[in-house]
Design an enzyme around this catalytic site. Structure first.
Site, PDB file in Angstrom:
ATOM      1  N   GLU A   1     135.863  33.402 -43.242  1.00 14.79           N
ATOM      2  CA  GLU A   1     135.296  34.310 -43.034  1.00 14.79           C
ATOM      3  C   GLU A   1     136.244  35.054 -41.696  1.00 14.79           C
ATOM      4  OE1 GLU A   1     132.675  35.950 -43.407  1.00 14.79           O
ATOM      5  OE2 GLU A   1     131.768  34.470 -45.288  1.00 14.79           O
TER       6      GLU A   1
ATOM      7  N   HIS B   1     138.085  38.140 -43.712  1.00 21.17           N
ATOM      8  CA  HIS B   1     137.182  38.945 -43.217  1.00 21.17           C
ATOM      9  C   HIS B   1     137.558  39.628 -42.139  1.00 21.17           C
ATOM     10  CE1 HIS B   1     135.543  38.407 -47.486  1.00 21.17           C
ATOM     11  NE2 HIS B   1     134.995  37.281 -46.826  1.00 21.17           N
TER      12      HIS B   1
END
Length: 119
Positions: free
Chosen positions: A19, A22
């Site tokens: 994550e 991202h």
């Protein structure tokens, strides 16, 4: 019990790095990130830093980065340029690919100390 705890820690590290990949690329591409969450479900702990809400949730089998996106919510005209869906296809591809690439980098960092012979 120790195996289960080790599994949760390993999943937590993998999900967090995925994550973060991202998140970092979205921010570099000028996309507004609304929430970064490790885990699913109602957040157990949250804090805000800048425009992003950071959350830890109880189900540790994944996570998500929620970005500003006109397909999911109303976006003010002055923030439209910050929405994920208004970015070029190359920026969107980079943001989507950044998670798996972050996991690849993490794997190389974990393996590298054992792959290099010591003197």
């Amino acid at each position: 019990m120790l195996t289960f705890l080790a599994f949760l820690v390993a999943i937590g590290v993998l999900v967090t790095f995925h994550e973060l990949g991202h998140y970092w690329v979205a921010r570099l591409c000028g996309v507004k990130v609304l929430r970064f969450s490790v885990g699913f479900g109602a957040p157990l702990y949250t804090f805000r830093r800048g425009d992003t809400e950071w959350a830890i949730s109880p189900i540790p089998l994944g996570g998500y980065v929620r970005m500003l996106d006109e397909r999911e919510m109303d976006v003010a005209p002055e923030e439209r340029h910050l929405a994920f869906n208004t970015q070029s296809v190359y920026k969107r591809m980079a943001i989507v690919a950044a998670g798996p690439l972050a996991n690849l980098v993490l794997a190389v960092l974990f393996v590298l100390p054992w792959a290099v012979p010591s003197i």
